[in-house]
Write an enzyme that holds these catalytic residues in place. Structure first.
Site, PDB file in Angstrom:
ATOM      1  N   THR A  74       0.801  -1.219   0.000  1.00 38.32           N
ATOM      2  CA  THR A  74       0.000   0.000   0.000  1.00 38.32           C
ATOM      3  C   THR A  74       0.834   1.269   0.000  1.00 38.32           C
ATOM      4  O   THR A  74       0.655   2.141  -0.849  1.00 38.32           O
ATOM      5  CB  THR A  74      -0.950   0.001   1.213  1.00 38.32           C
ATOM      6  OG1 THR A  74      -1.861  -1.089   1.071  1.00 38.32           O
ATOM      7  CG2 THR A  74      -1.725   1.313   1.298  1.00 38.32           C
ATOM      8  N   HIS A 195      -8.039  -9.254   2.382  1.00 37.35           N
ATOM      9  CA  HIS A 195      -7.156  -9.889   3.359  1.00 37.35           C
ATOM     10  C   HIS A 195      -7.915 -10.896   4.227  1.00 37.35           C
ATOM     11  O   HIS A 195      -7.440 -12.003   4.484  1.00 37.35           O
ATOM     12  CB  HIS A 195      -6.535  -8.825   4.274  1.00 37.35           C
ATOM     13  CG  HIS A 195      -5.381  -8.105   3.671  1.00 37.35           C
ATOM     14  ND1 HIS A 195      -4.261  -8.741   3.192  1.00 37.35           N
ATOM     15  CD2 HIS A 195      -5.161  -6.774   3.493  1.00 37.35           C
ATOM     16  CE1 HIS A 195      -3.398  -7.845   2.744  1.00 37.35           C
ATOM     17  NE2 HIS A 195      -3.929  -6.646   2.904  1.00 37.35           N
TER      18      HIS A 195
END
Length: 456
Positions: A74, A195
């Site tokens: 990220t 996730h």
């Protein structure tokens, strides 16, 4: 430098002109809104329904996938999008880092130290240095004092703040202050669900991706409500994709080397290792540790990854194969993960764009995520900082830019015409000179004639 007589004659003869394009004023430049939906894997577009997103790009541009930067995490990729730099160049290498010189540690829970961000100049800093304003709602780094610069219009990160509130503040700033030429918005989904459930859990991913599409519908509605729709340029994209993991695909480092022989800075799927014993011994053991994990000494990381020319990169880097998870000696931490090799399609995000600068109904297969930065600078009308991107790769998305085979053909034709015209002019000049020459004739010159040499 002055133009010699012959060269000036050639320019006049060929009809070429020298001109400087007029610069647009700040009021003439449409603002740009950049939106990121974290973990939006490119092929979700082929597997799920997105009526609002399709409405958005049907009248604009869709890039089917972006090749993002390694590691496909990220923080590195969000900073690459706004700097046009690879991770080794901007210094934001991972979500967890260690600097061996300063002895400092970085994590996503401790990310406000400008030390980690100052190796690059993000676009919002450049925008404000050029006399405009920028606004941000939780994009990584926008709440940090980078290069001694703080945004006036910003929303410090808080995952509890809903999408509608984040966007509402941005549109308020953009309509209240017309000097806001760049705004950026971050949203955590579908990364969080990817996730937790894994991208192959179609039941859960259908739910979260429907919510994402509803957010895009609200975005269109809000821009229409505030009078910004169709007047500003909007880019929707993401930082990375997501791969399915499984407890059967674990790589346990402690099965290969003693836990007392190394320190882990970051773990999976790209592990950063500091050997506490001889580097070569630890590297040799890790190299044969598992068939689904590659070990690299820092200097041997493949050039294509652009991940070795920074002192924050640790001595040994481990890269797991797609879907495999590196642990010290534990269990599977999550069912979906990212960070893997950036050539994997599962790691690629998408990009969609809409606004006055973009073509209508245009499709592109791919470009590099670092190419977005020079495109955004072009849209805002500011000079880009040194970067690893290329505006040439993305100019086809713009309505006023020539591109593709047509542009190449036009360029070739123009080049041939210029060459032919030049030779024709030279031939005429030489012919006229020969016709006017006489044996023993006296050459008359005016007092103000150009007496400079032909070659300078």
């Amino acid at each position: 430098m002055q133009i010699s007589g012959y060269l000036y004659a050639l320019i006049i003869c060929s009809g070429l002109t020298l001109s400087v394009p007029a610069l647009k004023s700040a009021n003439d430049t449409p603002a740009l809104l950049l939106v990121s939906f974290d973990g939006f894997r490119a092929d979700y577009l082929n597997k799920y329904s997105f009526p609002n997103l399709e409405k958005f790009f049907s009248d604009g541009v869709l890039v089917h996938e972006l090749t993002n930067v390694f590691t496909t995490k990220t923080f590195p990729n969000h900073y690459s999008l706004v700097t046009g730099l690879y991770a080794e160049s901007h210094g934001m290498l991972a979500s967890i880092m260690y600097d061996p010189v300063s002895k400092r540690h970085f994590s996503i829970k401790n990310d406000s130290d400008p030390f980690w961000w100052n190796e690059a100049t993000p676009i919002w800093v450049s925008v404000e240095k050029n006399g405009y304003r920028a606004a941000a709602a939780m994009w990584p780094g926008t709440d940090v004092k980078i290069q001694n610069h703080t945004l006036k219009y910003k929303y410090e990160y808080d995952s509890k703040v809903p999408f509608e509130e984040r966007l509402g503040n941005l549109t308020q700033w953009m309509t209240m202050d017309r000097s806001v030429k760049f705004a950026t918005l971050y949203w955590e989904e579908p990364d969080w669900s990817g996730h937790k459930y894994g991208p192959e859990n179609t039941t859960e991913m259908t739910k979260v991706l429907r919510e994402v599409d509803n957010h895009i519908g609200f975005l269109i509605e809000q821009l229409n409500k505030t009078g910004l729709w169709g007047k500003i340029n909007v880019i929707i994209t993401s930082d990375h994709g997501m791969a399915q993991c499984a407890k059967e695909r674990l790589i346990k480092l402690n099965d290969c080397i003693s836990p007392n022989s190394y320190t882990v800075v970051d773990l999976t799927p790209v592990a950063a290792i500091i050997p506490l014993q001889d580097n070569s011994t630890i590297y040799k053991k890790l190299s044969s540790c598992h068939d689904h994990m590659k070990a690299y000494l820092k200097d041997d990381v493949p050039d294509r990854l652009h991940y070795k020319n920074n002192e924050r990169i640790q001595p040994i880097i481990l890269v797991a194969d797609e879907g495999w998870t590196i642990v010290k000696n534990g269990s599977l931490p999550r069912l979906g993960d990212h960070g893997y090799d950036n050539t994997l399609p599962s790691m690629h995000p998408f990009l969609a764009a809409h606004g006055p600068a973009f073509r209508k109904g245009y499709r592109m297969s791919s470009f590099n995520s670092v190419d977005l930065y020079p495109l955004m600078c072009h849209l805002i009308g500011i000079a880009p900082e040194a970067n690893n991107g290329s505006f040439a790769h993305v100019r086809c998305a713009l309505v006023n830019e020539q591109c593709g085979e047509l542009a190449l053909a036009v360029g070739i034709v123009i080049g041939v015409l210029i060459i032919l015209t030049t030779f024709t002019c030279l031939f005429k000049l030489m012919k006229n000179r020969d016709a006017s020459s006489r044996p023993f004739a006296r050459l008359e010159l005016d007092d103000d004639a150009d007496d400079e040499p032909l070659l300078e």
